[in-house]
Design an enzyme around this catalytic site. Structure first.
Site, PDB file in Angstrom:
ATOM      1  N   GLY A  11       0.802  -1.213   0.000  1.00 52.88           N
ATOM      2  CA  GLY A  11       0.000   0.000   0.000  1.00 52.88           C
ATOM      3  C   GLY A  11       0.836   1.263   0.000  1.00 52.88           C
ATOM      4  O   GLY A  11       2.073   1.229  -0.073  1.00 52.88           O
ATOM      5  N   LEU A  78       0.454  -2.438   9.086  1.00 53.28           N
ATOM      6  CA  LEU A  78      -0.251  -1.467   8.242  1.00 53.28           C
ATOM      7  C   LEU A  78      -1.395  -2.119   7.478  1.00 53.28           C
ATOM      8  O   LEU A  78      -2.108  -1.441   6.736  1.00 53.28           O
ATOM      9  CB  LEU A  78       0.729  -0.822   7.245  1.00 53.28           C
ATOM     10  CG  LEU A  78       2.031  -0.266   7.822  1.00 53.28           C
ATOM     11  CD1 LEU A  78       2.847   0.420   6.722  1.00 53.28           C
ATOM     12  CD2 LEU A  78       1.771   0.703   8.964  1.00 53.28           C
ATOM     13  N   THR A 123      -5.874   5.519  13.786  1.00 55.12           N
ATOM     14  CA  THR A 123      -6.405   6.498  12.843  1.00 55.12           C
ATOM     15  C   THR A 123      -7.197   7.594  13.521  1.00 55.12           C
ATOM     16  O   THR A 123      -7.806   7.368  14.582  1.00 55.12           O
ATOM     17  CB  THR A 123      -7.319   5.792  11.812  1.00 55.12           C
ATOM     18  OG1 THR A 123      -8.037   6.770  11.038  1.00 55.12           O
ATOM     19  CG2 THR A 123      -8.359   4.929  12.520  1.00 55.12           C
ATOM     20  N   GLU A 125      -9.921   8.584  12.534  1.00 60.22           N
ATOM     21  CA  GLU A 125     -11.338   8.231  12.452  1.00 60.22           C
ATOM     22  C   GLU A 125     -11.865   7.722  13.800  1.00 60.22           C
ATOM     23  O   GLU A 125     -13.074   7.674  14.011  1.00 60.22           O
ATOM     24  CB  GLU A 125     -11.567   7.175  11.375  1.00 60.22           C
ATOM     25  CG  GLU A 125     -11.435   7.679   9.950  1.00 60.22           C
ATOM     26  CD  GLU A 125     -12.605   8.547   9.502  1.00 60.22           C
ATOM     27  OE1 GLU A 125     -13.720   8.346  10.021  1.00 60.22           O
ATOM     28  OE2 GLU A 125     -12.402   9.418   8.642  1.00 60.22           O
ATOM     29  N   TYR A 147     -15.485   1.060  10.505  1.00 58.39           N
ATOM     30  CA  TYR A 147     -14.026   1.176  10.350  1.00 58.39           C
ATOM     31  C   TYR A 147     -13.410   1.787  11.601  1.00 58.39           C
ATOM     32  O   TYR A 147     -12.445   1.252  12.173  1.00 58.39           O
ATOM     33  CB  TYR A 147     -13.704   2.034   9.121  1.00 58.39           C
ATOM     34  CG  TYR A 147     -12.253   2.414   8.994  1.00 58.39           C
ATOM     35  CD1 TYR A 147     -11.342   1.560   8.377  1.00 58.39           C
ATOM     36  CD2 TYR A 147     -11.781   3.638   9.479  1.00 58.39           C
ATOM     37  CE1 TYR A 147     -10.006   1.915   8.248  1.00 58.39           C
ATOM     38  CE2 TYR A 147     -10.443   3.989   9.362  1.00 58.39           C
ATOM     39  CZ  TYR A 147      -9.564   3.128   8.745  1.00 58.39           C
ATOM     40  OH  TYR A 147      -8.237   3.468   8.628  1.00 58.39           O
ATOM     41  N   LYS A 151     -10.939  -0.046  14.324  1.00 62.40           N
ATOM     42  CA  LYS A 151      -9.612   0.520  14.571  1.00 62.40           C
ATOM     43  C   LYS A 151      -9.426   0.869  16.055  1.00 62.40           C
ATOM     44  O   LYS A 151      -8.318   0.772  16.594  1.00 62.40           O
ATOM     45  CB  LYS A 151      -9.400   1.762  13.708  1.00 62.40           C
ATOM     46  CG  LYS A 151      -8.973   1.465  12.281  1.00 62.40           C
ATOM     47  CD  LYS A 151      -7.543   0.947  12.238  1.00 62.40           C
ATOM     48  CE  LYS A 151      -6.975   0.909  10.833  1.00 62.40           C
ATOM     49  NZ  LYS A 151      -5.557   0.490  10.812  1.00 62.40           N
ATOM     50  N   HIS A 177      -3.426  11.135   5.573  1.00 65.47           N
ATOM     51  CA  HIS A 177      -2.170  11.371   4.871  1.00 65.47           C
ATOM     52  C   HIS A 177      -2.281  10.758   3.483  1.00 65.47           C
ATOM     53  O   HIS A 177      -2.681   9.614   3.316  1.00 65.47           O
ATOM     54  CB  HIS A 177      -0.981  10.818   5.650  1.00 65.47           C
ATOM     55  CG  HIS A 177      -1.160   9.437   6.175  1.00 65.47           C
ATOM     56  ND1 HIS A 177      -2.035   9.131   7.188  1.00 65.47           N
ATOM     57  CD2 HIS A 177      -0.578   8.264   5.807  1.00 65.47           C
ATOM     58  CE1 HIS A 177      -1.984   7.838   7.433  1.00 65.47           C
ATOM     59  NE2 HIS A 177      -1.124   7.283   6.605  1.00 65.47           N
ATOM     60  N   ARG A 182      -1.605   7.213  -3.537  1.00 67.48           N
ATOM     61  CA  ARG A 182      -2.906   6.936  -2.924  1.00 67.48           C
ATOM     62  C   ARG A 182      -3.793   6.189  -3.909  1.00 67.48           C
ATOM     63  O   ARG A 182      -3.743   6.418  -5.117  1.00 67.48           O
ATOM     64  CB  ARG A 182      -3.564   8.260  -2.540  1.00 67.48           C
ATOM     65  CG  ARG A 182      -4.796   8.156  -1.660  1.00 67.48           C
ATOM     66  CD  ARG A 182      -4.587   7.225  -0.521  1.00 67.48           C
ATOM     67  NE  ARG A 182      -4.953   7.806   0.775  1.00 67.48           N
ATOM     68  CZ  ARG A 182      -5.006   7.098   1.877  1.00 67.48           C
ATOM     69  NH1 ARG A 182      -4.735   5.804   1.842  1.00 67.48           N
ATOM     70  NH2 ARG A 182      -5.308   7.659   3.024  1.00 67.48           N
TER      71      ARG A 182
END
Length: 338
Positions: A11, A78, A123, A125, A147, A151, A177, A182
């Site tokens: 990723g 990750l 994150t 989020e 999500y 997390k 980020h 991306r």
């Protein structure tokens, strides 16, 4: 020579982290899932410098084998189901990967070598419906998506293993980020890639976006992976917010991206009827499509990275406008050279 094992190595973050660690003289191992067709993603250019191991964070046995084979000093987790919107469609698999997958990795480390330094990709989020502005390590969490909830489990289980078993386990609470690498599914790259099509191919199909008012704290992935590495070099494990300290709306990102391509846009209407038009020609370049709205929106994220700046001596180098410019120019060059 130090060794590092990275899950999610193909990723965006995995590729920049691989480049960083290789430049520091590390032997880098990458955990990848077995597929019918071999795909190295963003580390295609590094595939001859990385040792790849087949495994999956949802399979504890495969992680134990991967740790024994790589014998790492550092592990960077990750791997994730990384699409917030998709987590409503697949909440169970999101939980299995983003929550239980972290537990599997921690348990594998506990069994194989408790001295390994572990990094968990948390994150912003997790803050969701923010309880304070800006958000730092002490801000209460209030996730607004499957999500974010998954997390948050991964974040707390990392703390739990650190406190219960004395593992060197850290969480980086990274705010948004982006980069030239991306994925096209993310709103930032969706915008810059569509602009490149307009500029290079003359495709004037309007970009369909969701909530233009959503505000995010955007930085560049290359800066943020440096923080990951710095966390694992400390004398004691801890958790850190990594952010730019600025917030910009999706509308601002789109405006700046078009500006980088020499197009000035203006926005008309509001909410679901808002459009972005070319100021010079009147062409509609952006339309709001309610199908891209989230069931529960995260309206404002802005991080306070002062702890990381003080303890890790971390500083970002790429600002918001430079980030947007890099992404737009890269997508234009990719299409020109296709």
């Amino acid at each position: 020579m130090k060794r590092a094992l990275i899950s999610g190595i193909t990723g965006q973050d995995g590729s920049y982290l691989s480049e960083l660690l290789l430049s520091e003289g590390y032997e880098v191992y990458g955990l990848i899932r077995r597929k019918a067709k071999e795909d190295f993603g963003n580390v295609e250019h590094l595939k001859n410098q990385i040792h790849f191991i087949y495994g999956d964070v949802t399979d504890l046995a495969s992680l134990i084998l991967a740790l024994r084979e790589s014998n790492p000093d550092e592990v960077y987790n990750l791997a994730a189901q990384s699409f917030v919107k998709a987590s409503w469609d697949s909440p169970l698999s999101t939980a299995e990967i983003n929550a239980l997958g972290v537990t599997n990795f921690l348990e594998a480390i506990r069994q194989v070598n408790p001295k390994i330094h572990f990094y968990q990709a948390s994150t912003s989020e997790m803050f969701g419906k923010v309880q304070a502005i800006p958000q730092n390590e002490k801000t209460p969490f209030y996730p607004r998506s499957p999500y974010g909830v998954a997390k948050l489990y991964g974040h707390w289980i990392t703390i739990n293993y650190r406190e219960s078993y004395g593992l060197f386990a850290c969480s980086g609470i990274l705010f948004n980020h982006e980069s030239e690498r991306r994925g096209l599914e993310f709103v930032t790259r969706k915008i810059t890639h569509a602009i490149a099509r307009m500029v290079v191919q003359g495709d004037k199909t309007p970009i369909e976006l969701g909530n233009l008012n959503a505000k995010r704290d955007w930085g560049h992935s290359k800066d943020y992976v440096k923080a990951m590495h710095l966390m694992l070099l400390q004398a004691k494990p801890d958790d850190y917010v990594i952010a730019s300290g600025e917030t910009h709306s999706v509308r601002e990102f789109a405006y700046e991206a078009f500006k980088c391509a020499g197009i000035e846009i203006e926005f008309k209407g509001d909410n679901e009827n808002e459009i972005g038009v070319n100021k010079a020609t009147g062409e509609i370049l952006i339309k709001v499509n309610p199908k891209f709205y989230r069931p529960a929106e995260v309206e404002l994220l802005i991080g306070d990275a002062s702890k990381a700046e003080k303890v890790l001596h971390w500083q970002r180098e790429i600002d918001f406008k430079t980030l947007v410019k890099l992404m737009v120019e890269n997508d234009i060059n990719l299409l020109k050279n296709a």
